[in-house]
Design an enzyme around this catalytic site. Structure first.
Site, PDB file in Angstrom:
ATOM      1  N   THR A  91      12.073  -6.318  15.777  1.00  0.00           N
ATOM      2  CA  THR A  91      13.519  -6.423  15.993  1.00  0.00           C
ATOM      3  C   THR A  91      13.959  -7.861  16.213  1.00  0.00           C
ATOM      4  O   THR A  91      15.150  -8.121  16.349  1.00  0.00           O
ATOM      5  CB  THR A  91      13.945  -5.577  17.209  1.00  0.00           C
ATOM      6  N   HIS A 141      23.663   0.661   9.374  1.00  0.00           N
ATOM      7  CA  HIS A 141      25.000   1.219   9.537  1.00  0.00           C
ATOM      8  C   HIS A 141      25.754   0.434  10.602  1.00  0.00           C
ATOM      9  O   HIS A 141      25.180   0.024  11.608  1.00  0.00           O
ATOM     10  CB  HIS A 141      24.913   2.692   9.950  1.00  0.00           C
ATOM     11  N   ASN A 196       0.804  -1.208   0.000  1.00  0.00           N
ATOM     12  CA  ASN A 196       0.000   0.000   0.000  1.00  0.00           C
ATOM     13  C   ASN A 196       0.848   1.274   0.000  1.00  0.00           C
ATOM     14  O   ASN A 196       2.048   1.252   0.242  1.00  0.00           O
ATOM     15  CB  ASN A 196      -0.944  -0.020   1.205  1.00  0.00           C
TER      16      ASN A 196
END
Length: 187
Positions: A160, A108, A78
């Site tokens: 996570t 990073h 979407n």
């Protein structure tokens, strides 16, 4: 080493691909209606590493580093979502992605303390989203995550850790809040 030289070093083999992706993706990204959906399908079937069937890609979806993205059958995504395939993203069959979802497959290297953050290298972390998954609006999926078959990621969740098959997760960071098998017989 300058930022430009670092970019060339890391993406030399993909420069033409990235140029096409940015140039034509920018044009096609905002096209409305069925024509836009059709033209985005034509474009991304050339740009993705693999695209198994006709997807529904709504206007305003932003894909980057598409050379690392594999998508199965019956995929929809979407408006306002962003997928960065730099580290590799594999999406199974029958996956729905809500609006404004972010999926990244790199990060990073913040443990490189001898360099400023803007000069550290990226760590590539593939993402796998298995079959029959629903990812709710504004969810964020970090690199290195696997989302199991039949799972649901609630709106606004920040994933996570891996999500097990048929698990429902929500919150920041995302935690298990339910399991779909529990509700299977109630339908």
């Amino acid at each position: 080493m300058s930022r430009f030289n670092r970019f060339l070093k890391h993406y030399r083999g993909h420069l033409l691909h990235l140029w096409f992706e940015e140039t034509f993706g920018w044009i096609l990204r905002s096209l409305p209606g069925a024509t836009g959906v059709f033209l985005r399908w034509l474009f991304y079937r050339l740009m993705f590493e693999e695209l198994k069937s006709f997807p529904i890609i709504y206007p305003g979806v932003y894909f980057t580093h598409t050379y690392g993205i594999k998508v199965g059958r019956s995929f929809s995504i979407n408006t306002g979502s962003l997928i960065d395939g730099r580290g590799g993203i594999t999406i199974g069959n029958h996956v729905m992605v809500g609006p404004h979802v972010v999926i990244t497959s790199s990060n990073h290297n913040f443990m490189q303390l001898d360099l400023p953050m803007c000069k550290v290298d990226h760590i590539m972390s593939p993402v796998t989203i298995e079959n029959d998954v629903w990812i709710g609006a504004h969810a964020v999926i970090n690199g290195g995550i696997t989302i199991g078959n039949g799972a649901i990621v609630s709106a606004g969740a920040v994933v996570t850790r891996d999500v097990k098959d048929y698990q429902i997760v929500g919150g920041v960071p995302a935690k298990p809040i339910g399991i779909r098998l529990k509700y299977k017989n109630q339908i």
